[in-house]
Design a protein around this motif. Structure first.
Motif, PDB file in Angstrom:
ATOM      1  N   SER A  42       0.860  -1.186   0.000  1.00 34.26           N
ATOM      2  CA  SER A  42       0.000   0.000   0.000  1.00 34.26           C
ATOM      3  C   SER A  42       0.896   1.236   0.000  1.00 34.26           C
ATOM      4  CB  SER A  42      -0.919   0.028   1.224  1.00 34.26           C
ATOM      5  OG  SER A  42      -0.160   0.186   2.401  1.00 34.26           O
TER       6      SER A  42
ATOM      7  N   ASN B 243      -6.180   1.389   2.699  1.00 36.35           N
ATOM      8  CA  ASN B 243      -5.907   2.303   1.594  1.00 36.35           C
ATOM      9  C   ASN B 243      -6.926   2.137   0.473  1.00 36.35           C
ATOM     10  OD1 ASN B 243      -4.230   2.865  -1.171  1.00 36.35           O
ATOM     11  ND2 ASN B 243      -3.571   4.233   0.468  1.00 36.35           N
TER      12      ASN B 243
ATOM     13  N   ASP C 235      -9.357   5.127  -0.682  1.00 36.04           N
ATOM     14  CA  ASP C 235      -9.239   5.559  -2.077  1.00 36.04           C
ATOM     15  C   ASP C 235     -10.597   5.517  -2.763  1.00 36.04           C
ATOM     16  OD1 ASP C 235      -7.374   6.070  -4.497  1.00 36.04           O
ATOM     17  OD2 ASP C 235      -8.574   4.358  -5.117  1.00 36.04           O
TER      18      ASP C 235
ATOM     19  N   LYS D 216     -12.597   9.175  -3.861  1.00 42.35           N
ATOM     20  CA  LYS D 216     -12.864   9.391  -5.282  1.00 42.35           C
ATOM     21  C   LYS D 216     -14.351   9.563  -5.537  1.00 42.35           C
ATOM     22  CE  LYS D 216      -8.809   7.038  -7.203  1.00 42.35           C
ATOM     23  NZ  LYS D 216      -8.313   5.852  -7.948  1.00 42.35           N
TER      24      LYS D 216
ATOM     25  N   GLN E 211      -7.069  11.413  -8.073  1.00 37.96           N
ATOM     26  CA  GLN E 211      -5.790  10.926  -7.549  1.00 37.96           C
ATOM     27  C   GLN E 211      -4.650  11.388  -8.444  1.00 37.96           C
ATOM     28  OE1 GLN E 211      -5.246   6.619  -7.651  1.00 37.96           O
ATOM     29  NE2 GLN E 211      -4.299   6.676  -5.619  1.00 37.96           N
TER      30      GLN E 211
ATOM     31  N   PRO F 178       0.206   8.588  -5.493  1.00 35.69           N
ATOM     32  CA  PRO F 178      -1.138   8.029  -5.276  1.00 35.69           C
ATOM     33  C   PRO F 178      -1.796   8.414  -3.962  1.00 35.69           C
ATOM     34  CG  PRO F 178       0.563   6.336  -5.033  1.00 35.69           C
ATOM     35  CD  PRO F 178       1.237   7.546  -5.574  1.00 35.69           C
ATOM     36  N   CYS F 179      -1.063   9.019  -3.030  1.00 38.97           N
ATOM     37  CA  CYS F 179      -1.669   9.428  -1.766  1.00 38.97           C
ATOM     38  C   CYS F 179      -1.943  10.928  -1.717  1.00 38.97           C
ATOM     39  CB  CYS F 179      -0.780   9.017  -0.590  1.00 38.97           C
ATOM     40  SG  CYS F 179      -0.846   7.246  -0.241  1.00 38.97           S
TER      41      CYS F 179
ATOM     42  N   TYR G 113      -4.468  13.788  -3.404  1.00 39.54           N
ATOM     43  CA  TYR G 113      -5.706  13.954  -4.178  1.00 39.54           C
ATOM     44  C   TYR G 113      -6.010  15.447  -4.324  1.00 39.54           C
ATOM     45  CZ  TYR G 113      -6.350   9.040  -2.828  1.00 39.54           C
ATOM     46  OH  TYR G 113      -6.178   7.694  -2.619  1.00 39.54           O
TER      47      TYR G 113
END
Length: 466
Positions: free
Chosen positions: A220, A295, A299, A303, A309, A314-315, A317
């Motif tokens: 993750s 995670n 996520d 979203k 994202q 990826p962490c 936003y």
């Protein structure tokens, strides 16, 4: 010529500010920001606290002392009748005698930095040396001086477990060996090392899980420190809001796809059902897949609220509606909200609170062991790891080590030949947390101390042989 011996007895203050030891150091080879070439310290003989100030020239010393004296009087709400100052000035490269200073024992330290760095008139950090160790077992927690606080923390954790339906009690299936669990205790402290909360966390012994049976994938992502620094720079430049939130029992929000059985937690075994085990419905801390499950859950939820994202991070936003901008940074269970409109950020916080159990920490001040001080008027933001570094020195028994001007001492050569060779040397070295110390240094290096990069690289070469 012989050196005068130290006297066995010296003057000792009986009240605060009665006797102050002063030390002036400089000029430095390189000026600090703001043109500072010297620093002066004032040590109160009674309280043993040290106040350090940056000054531009020697002639500022007396004015700085008057300023220091006024601050002490304001803090104590009483004027000092008379103060004796023991002053020893030293220049770089010269020896410095401290006979007049007597036998100084520091119960704490107060560091004062210029407003050029912190964006405040002065920032004060008090670091006590008598930090109590956290209990390691359930038995130690019950016998600890703060046993009531630990019991309360465990009760709150178990209430959260029950309310989230983390497990159900079932009979132990045949040919199934349940994994164990244990309590982890930690005193959560702020940047001044003051205890804020007592945290008890139930952790599964995930090291007994078997791949392909108890879990599949475990990876993750987490936000990179450099990404957080970049976003903080953007927020400072555009005068954005920087808010902080914490997800309570974050891993309990992750859904499990595998069937996992765990023993009942110590101290909370159900009477009359001692032979039963916990069949986990949701993920808990310690499981191999716990971080990944949480995670994926976060996520999917964020979203659905309209956040996009970042492709490379990826962490991180973002949510942009016309001229309204909002960034969200996730670091395991810590969240940073950055944006230009208070109402928009408030709506996001309220939505998060409906999805997860959240704790609103207000404006970001202490994130991932980093103190953040923002001056929105001057558009400046400072990051400090003073508390983390002092805690690290204390952990590795180096709190009384001598400080240097350079991160790597000239003339020191490390080689593989210095590594332990005999069985006795290997045994002695096994008691020294060498790899842990290198890891702690690496975190400081990645956050705010790139100047120690070379030194950390040198010492990390020898981890396999330590």
């Amino acid at each position: 010529m012989t050196k005068r011996s130290f006297s066995r007895k010296g003057l000792r203050a009986k009240t605060p500010s009665e006797l102050i030891h002063s030390d002036l150091c400089g000029p430095m080879n390189v000026k600090a920001r703001g043109g500072y070439e010297y620093f002066i310290s004032f040590i109160d003989d009674y309280s043993r606290y040290n106040h350090v100030y940056l000054i531009q020239s020697k002639s500022d010393s007396f004015e700085k002392f008057k300023e220091h004296k006024a601050e002490i009087e304001n803090e104590s709400d009483r004027p000092s009748s008379s103060t004796k100052v023991v002053d020893k000035t030293r220049n770089i490269g010269q020896t410095h005698t401290s006979q007049e200073l007597g036998e100084l024992r520091r119960s704490g330290r107060v560091v004062r930095q210029s407003n050029r760095y912190l964006g405040l008139s002065e920032a004060q950090i008090i670091i006590p040396n008598d930090v109590i160790e956290d209990p390691l077992t359930f038995k130690q927690a019950k016998n600890d001086v703060d046993s009531d606080q630990w019991i309360k923390a465990m009760d709150l954790k178990m209430e959260s477990m029950y309310s989230n339906s983390v497990w159900t009690l079932v009979d132990q299936p045949n040919n199934i060996r349940p994994i164990g669990c244990k309590w982890i205790y930690k005193r959560k402290r702020d940047q001044t090392a003051k205890v804020q909360t007592f945290r008890a966390r139930l952790v599964a012994k995930g090291y007994t899980q078997k791949e392909g049976i108890d879990y599949e994938e475990t990876f993750s992502p987490i936000a990179m420190i450099k990404s957080i620094r970049i976003l903080l720079s953007i927020a400072t430049f555009y005068d954005y809001e920087i808010w902080q939130m914490d997800v309570k029992t974050a891993f309990l929000n992750g859904n499990l796809e595998e069937s996992i059985y765990m023993v009942q937690p110590e101290g909370f075994i159900q009477k009359g059902q001692e032979q039963k085990v916990c069949k986990l419905q949701k993920s808990i801390y310690g499981l191999k897949q716990a971080s990944r499950s949480w995670n994926i859950r976060f996520d999917t939820g964020i979203k659905s609220y309209g956040f996009e994202q970042n492709v490379d991070e990826p962490c991180v936003y973002k949510r942009i509606i016309n001229s309204t901008v909002a960034f969200l940074v996730l670091y395991v269970d810590d969240i940073l909200l950055i944006g230009n409109e208070v109402d928009h950020l408030t709506d996001i916080k309220e939505w998060l609170d409906t999805q997860f159990q959240m704790k609103d920490l207000g404006s970001a001040q202490y994130v991932l062991g980093i103190q953040i001080v923002q001056n929105r008027k001057n558009k400046t933001l400072a990051m400090s790891q003073t508390s983390y570094i002092d805690k690290m020195l204390s952990r590795y028994k180096m709190q009384n080590s001598k400080k240097g001007l350079l991160p790597y001492r000239y003339g020191i050569h490390l080689s593989k030949e210095q590594c332990p060779k005999t069985p006795q040397e290997v045994k002695d070295m096994s008691n020294i947390p060498y790899a842990s110390a290198v890891g702690s240094l690496m975190y400081a290096m990645l956050c705010i101390r790139p100047d120690i990069c070379y030194s950390v690289g040198i010492v990390s070469r020898y981890q396999p042989w330590m």
